[in-house]
Design an enzyme around this catalytic site. Structure first.
Site, PDB file in Angstrom:
ATOM      1  N   LYS A  27       0.808  -1.216   0.000  1.00 35.62           N
ATOM      2  CA  LYS A  27       0.000   0.000   0.000  1.00 35.62           C
ATOM      3  C   LYS A  27       0.846   1.273   0.000  1.00 35.62           C
ATOM      4  O   LYS A  27       0.611   2.174  -0.804  1.00 35.62           O
ATOM      5  CB  LYS A  27      -0.916  -0.026   1.228  1.00 35.62           C
ATOM      6  CG  LYS A  27      -1.808   1.161   1.395  1.00 35.62           C
ATOM      7  CD  LYS A  27      -2.819   0.905   2.498  1.00 35.62           C
ATOM      8  CE  LYS A  27      -2.165   0.657   3.851  1.00 35.62           C
ATOM      9  NZ  LYS A  27      -1.572   1.877   4.444  1.00 35.62           N
ATOM     10  N   ARG A  69      -8.902   4.550   9.517  1.00 36.27           N
ATOM     11  CA  ARG A  69      -8.702   3.222  10.079  1.00 36.27           C
ATOM     12  C   ARG A  69      -9.872   2.835  10.974  1.00 36.27           C
ATOM     13  O   ARG A  69      -9.900   1.726  11.490  1.00 36.27           O
ATOM     14  CB  ARG A  69      -7.429   3.191  10.909  1.00 36.27           C
ATOM     15  CG  ARG A  69      -6.210   2.639  10.141  1.00 36.27           C
ATOM     16  CD  ARG A  69      -5.030   2.965  10.988  1.00 36.27           C
ATOM     17  NE  ARG A  69      -3.863   2.162  10.889  1.00 36.27           N
ATOM     18  CZ  ARG A  69      -2.744   2.536  10.268  1.00 36.27           C
ATOM     19  NH1 ARG A  69      -2.727   3.617   9.548  1.00 36.27           N
ATOM     20  NH2 ARG A  69      -1.666   1.806  10.343  1.00 36.27           N
ATOM     21  N   ARG A 104      11.986 -12.166   6.502  1.00 37.91           N
ATOM     22  CA  ARG A 104      13.184 -11.392   6.813  1.00 37.91           C
ATOM     23  C   ARG A 104      14.009 -12.043   7.922  1.00 37.91           C
ATOM     24  O   ARG A 104      13.508 -12.396   8.975  1.00 37.91           O
ATOM     25  CB  ARG A 104      12.770  -9.980   7.233  1.00 37.91           C
ATOM     26  CG  ARG A 104      13.949  -9.058   7.447  1.00 37.91           C
ATOM     27  CD  ARG A 104      13.499  -7.634   7.486  1.00 37.91           C
ATOM     28  NE  ARG A 104      12.607  -7.399   8.617  1.00 37.91           N
ATOM     29  CZ  ARG A 104      12.312  -6.190   9.091  1.00 37.91           C
ATOM     30  NH1 ARG A 104      12.805  -5.130   8.513  1.00 37.91           N
ATOM     31  NH2 ARG A 104      11.506  -6.054  10.112  1.00 37.91           N
ATOM     32  N   ARG A 147      13.691 -11.461  13.837  1.00 40.43           N
ATOM     33  CA  ARG A 147      13.230 -10.500  14.841  1.00 40.43           C
ATOM     34  C   ARG A 147      11.841 -10.893  15.320  1.00 40.43           C
ATOM     35  O   ARG A 147      11.058 -11.441  14.552  1.00 40.43           O
ATOM     36  CB  ARG A 147      13.152  -9.098  14.246  1.00 40.43           C
ATOM     37  CG  ARG A 147      14.501  -8.509  13.962  1.00 40.43           C
ATOM     38  CD  ARG A 147      14.349  -7.089  13.455  1.00 40.43           C
ATOM     39  NE  ARG A 147      15.634  -6.627  12.979  1.00 40.43           N
ATOM     40  CZ  ARG A 147      15.801  -5.730  12.016  1.00 40.43           C
ATOM     41  NH1 ARG A 147      14.751  -5.185  11.443  1.00 40.43           N
ATOM     42  NH2 ARG A 147      17.000  -5.362  11.635  1.00 40.43           N
ATOM     43  N   ARG A 167      -0.826  -9.456  13.920  1.00 33.99           N
ATOM     44  CA  ARG A 167      -0.904  -8.125  13.313  1.00 33.99           C
ATOM     45  C   ARG A 167      -1.869  -8.129  12.134  1.00 33.99           C
ATOM     46  O   ARG A 167      -2.673  -7.216  11.962  1.00 33.99           O
ATOM     47  CB  ARG A 167       0.498  -7.699  12.870  1.00 33.99           C
ATOM     48  CG  ARG A 167       0.551  -6.269  12.406  1.00 33.99           C
ATOM     49  CD  ARG A 167       1.974  -5.730  12.475  1.00 33.99           C
ATOM     50  NE  ARG A 167       2.524  -5.469  11.166  1.00 33.99           N
ATOM     51  CZ  ARG A 167       3.667  -5.998  10.717  1.00 33.99           C
ATOM     52  NH1 ARG A 167       4.351  -6.837  11.453  1.00 33.99           N
ATOM     53  NH2 ARG A 167       4.105  -5.690   9.522  1.00 33.99           N
TER      54      ARG A 167
HETATM   55  P1  AMP Z   1       1.442   3.260   9.584  1.00 29.41           P
HETATM   56  O1  AMP Z   1       2.748   3.804   9.117  1.00 29.41           O
HETATM   57  O2  AMP Z   1       0.300   3.640   8.683  1.00 29.41           O
HETATM   58  O3  AMP Z   1       1.483   1.790   9.850  1.00 29.41           O
HETATM   59  O4  AMP Z   1       1.137   3.958  10.980  1.00 29.41           O
HETATM   60  C1  AMP Z   1       1.993   3.817  12.084  1.00 29.41           C
HETATM   61  C2  AMP Z   1       1.220   4.001  13.392  1.00 29.41           C
HETATM   62  O5  AMP Z   1       0.621   5.301  13.439  1.00 29.41           O
HETATM   63  C3  AMP Z   1       0.053   3.042  13.561  1.00 29.41           C
HETATM   64  O6  AMP Z   1       0.465   1.824  14.091  1.00 29.41           O
HETATM   65  C4  AMP Z   1      -0.836   3.826  14.521  1.00 29.41           C
HETATM   66  O7  AMP Z   1      -0.361   3.736  15.847  1.00 29.41           O
HETATM   67  C5  AMP Z   1      -0.666   5.240  14.038  1.00 29.41           C
HETATM   68  N1  AMP Z   1      -1.679   5.598  13.008  1.00 29.41           N
HETATM   69  C6  AMP Z   1      -1.451   5.890  11.695  1.00 29.41           C
HETATM   70  N2  AMP Z   1      -2.598   6.190  11.068  1.00 29.41           N
HETATM   71  C7  AMP Z   1      -3.589   6.084  11.996  1.00 29.41           C
HETATM   72  C8  AMP Z   1      -5.002   6.248  11.969  1.00 29.41           C
HETATM   73  N3  AMP Z   1      -5.658   6.581  10.826  1.00 29.41           N
HETATM   74  N4  AMP Z   1      -5.700   6.058  13.121  1.00 29.41           N
HETATM   75  C9  AMP Z   1      -5.068   5.724  14.261  1.00 29.41           C
HETATM   76  N5  AMP Z   1      -3.745   5.534  14.353  1.00 29.41           N
HETATM   77  C10 AMP Z   1      -2.994   5.716  13.235  1.00 29.41           C
END
Ligand code: AMP
Ligand code: ZN
Length: 222
Positions: A13, A88, A127, A160, A171
């Site tokens: 993505k 999300r 990995r 890891r 996850r």
């Molecule tokens: P990502 O890089 O999109 O995986 O985001 C990293 C972290 O940021 C996630 O694990 C969340 O803790 C937080 N995060 C990013 N986008 C959102 C969202 N739309 N709503 C809530 N938390 C978010």
């Protein structure tokens, strides 16, 4: 165009969002990147977000929604955007719809990149690292010459915690829950477009662009 990209971890993505935004001249907005940047800058928002990110939790809606709505209200977002990692939750999706509607705008399409579970597992658990020299290998894309052993110093490779099958499965399960809920929300709105995410990144980009071309021509006819 105002687009949203959905996909489970490992679906590509983030990569596709960057490429598509560039090809279409849209602003790429990743809430994850915004939180990481805020945290690196040590802002109040960053500190609040980091607490949740470190715990592997979603940042609360009241923080996330405010930040995103502010971002899409800036002038550089007026020509269109590609959202990556937002929404999300259903309240996030609803808040976004409300704000756009108030401006007489709307999300044009939601692209959902589909990759079979087994492929995601293979991509995310492949990995392996060398504890001795730090070299990183991937079973599929950059395997060591001899399985399980570092090319550079012969040390046995280790995995890891984050890359172990149980962790990865957990996850994926959490992510699938909210991703499917959002897919349902946009499907009911007639905006969901599912795209095959298997194969090489370039052909996935082509599929996504083809799908969007269909959206655009349908919009012009309307
Ligand atoms: P990502 O890089 O999109 O995986 O985001 C990293 C972290 O940021 C996630 O694990 C969340 O803790 C937080 N995060 C990013 N986008 C959102 C969202 N739309 N709503 C809530 N938390 C978010
Ligand atoms: Zn090594």
């Amino acid at each position: 165009m105002r687009l949203i990209l959905l996909g489970l971890p490992g679906a590509g993505k983030g990569t596709q969002a960057k490429v598509l935004a560039e090809r279409l001249g849209l602003l790429h907005i990743s809430t994850g990147d915004m939180f990481r940047q805020a945290s690196a800058e040590g802002t109040e928002l960053g500190r609040r977000a980091q607490e949740f990110m470190s715990a592997g939790k979603l940042v609360p809606d009241e923080v996330t929604i405010g930040m995103l709505l502010e971002r899409i209200s800036k002038p550089d977002a007026s020509l269109g955007f590609m959202l990556d990692g937002f929404p999300r939750t259903i309240p996030q999706a609803e808040a976004l719809d409300q704000v756009l509607e108030a401006r007489d705008e709307a999300i044009d399409a939601v692209l959902y990149i589909q990759v079979p579970e087994a492929d995601l597992m293979a991509r995310l658990t492949g990995r392996w690292t060398c504890a001795q020299c730090g070299a990183i290998y991937h079973e599929q894309t950059s395997p060591p010459k001899q399985a399980g052993v570092c090319d550079l110093d012969g040390t046995a490779l280790t995995q890891r915690e984050d890359d172990r099958p149980d962790t990865v499965r957990a996850r994926l399960d959490t992510n699938r829950e909210w991703t499917e809920a959002l897919a349902g929300y946009y499907r009911r709105a007639g905006k969901l477009h599912e795209v095959d995410g298997t194969g090489d990144p370039t052909s996935i980009t082509t599929r996504l662009l083809d799908e969007l071309a269909g959206v655009q021509s349908a919009r012009e006819k309307a």
